[in-house]
Design a protein around this motif. Structure first.
Motif, mmCIF file in Angstrom:
data_model
loop_
_atom_site.group_PDB
_atom_site.id
_atom_site.type_symbol
_atom_site.label_atom_id
_atom_site.label_comp_id
_atom_site.label_asym_id
_atom_site.label_seq_id
_atom_site.Cartn_x
_atom_site.Cartn_y
_atom_site.Cartn_z
ATOM 1 N N ALA A 109 -3.298 24.887 0.150
ATOM 2 C CA ALA A 109 -3.700 23.526 0.512
ATOM 3 C C ALA A 109 -4.910 23.110 -0.320
ATOM 4 O O ALA A 109 -5.683 23.962 -0.783
ATOM 5 C CB ALA A 109 -4.052 23.468 1.999
ATOM 6 N N HIS A 121 -8.492 22.436 -1.210
ATOM 7 C CA HIS A 121 -9.630 23.082 -0.568
ATOM 8 C C HIS A 121 -10.882 22.970 -1.424
ATOM 9 O O HIS A 121 -10.820 22.633 -2.608
ATOM 10 C CB HIS A 121 -9.304 24.559 -0.321
ATOM 11 N N VAL A 160 -10.870 24.070 3.940
ATOM 12 C CA VAL A 160 -9.695 23.224 3.810
ATOM 13 C C VAL A 160 -9.926 21.980 4.652
ATOM 14 O O VAL A 160 -10.356 22.072 5.804
ATOM 15 C CB VAL A 160 -8.417 23.960 4.282
ATOM 16 N N CYS A 183 -4.925 24.735 8.468
ATOM 17 C CA CYS A 183 -4.360 25.602 7.441
ATOM 18 C C CYS A 183 -4.136 26.995 8.016
ATOM 19 O O CYS A 183 -4.972 27.495 8.770
ATOM 20 C CB CYS A 183 -5.317 25.678 6.248
#
Length: 134
Positions: free
Chosen positions: A25, A27, A37, A41
């Motif tokens: 993801a 980040h 993040v 997540c």
């Protein structure tokens, strides 16, 4: 003429990922084994994911003079920060997560220091306005 602005940001979902593997993801890579993040997540294999949503507050510092305002309390060369910079640093007496974004910077600090940071930012802006730097 546009001016530097400071705004408290609404609460956001944050997940701390503790792992040498970076999450898939989007980040913020804060430290070698720590990423933040923006949103929920799952942990990467062998890592940990911790909801830190209620642990941080965030402020946006935007517009011309944003870097100069922050440089009053952060010992970084803002001209040398990459466009996607994110990292932990110190502002005055507290630890902050500094994120560079298209419109300026986002500062995140532990919630217990939020009032102090809001006051510091307001005073730094007032001093710059009085000095005519903005």
């Amino acid at each position: 003429m546009a001016e530097t602005t400071i705004a408290a940001l609404p609460p956001e979902t944050l997940t701390a990922i503790l792992s040498p593997l970076r999450p898939e993801a989007p980040h913020l890579a804060i430290e070698p084994d720590l990423s933040i993040v923006l949103g929920p997540c799952a942990p990467p294999p062998g890592g940990y994911a911790i909801d830190v949503t209620h642990g941080y507050v965030a402020f946006a510092v935007e517009g011309p003079g944003a870097a100069e305002l922050l440089a009053q309390g952060i010992a970084l060369d803002f001209d040398r920060l990459p466009a996607d910079f994110a990292g932990r640093t110190r502002l005055g007496d507290i630890s902050v997560i500094l994120q560079r974004c298209a419109s300026g910077y986002i500062l995140r600090c532990e919630r217990s220091y939020g009032e102090w940071l809001a006051g510091w930012l307001a005073e730094a802006l007032r001093i710059r306005l009085l000095s005519g730097d903005i």
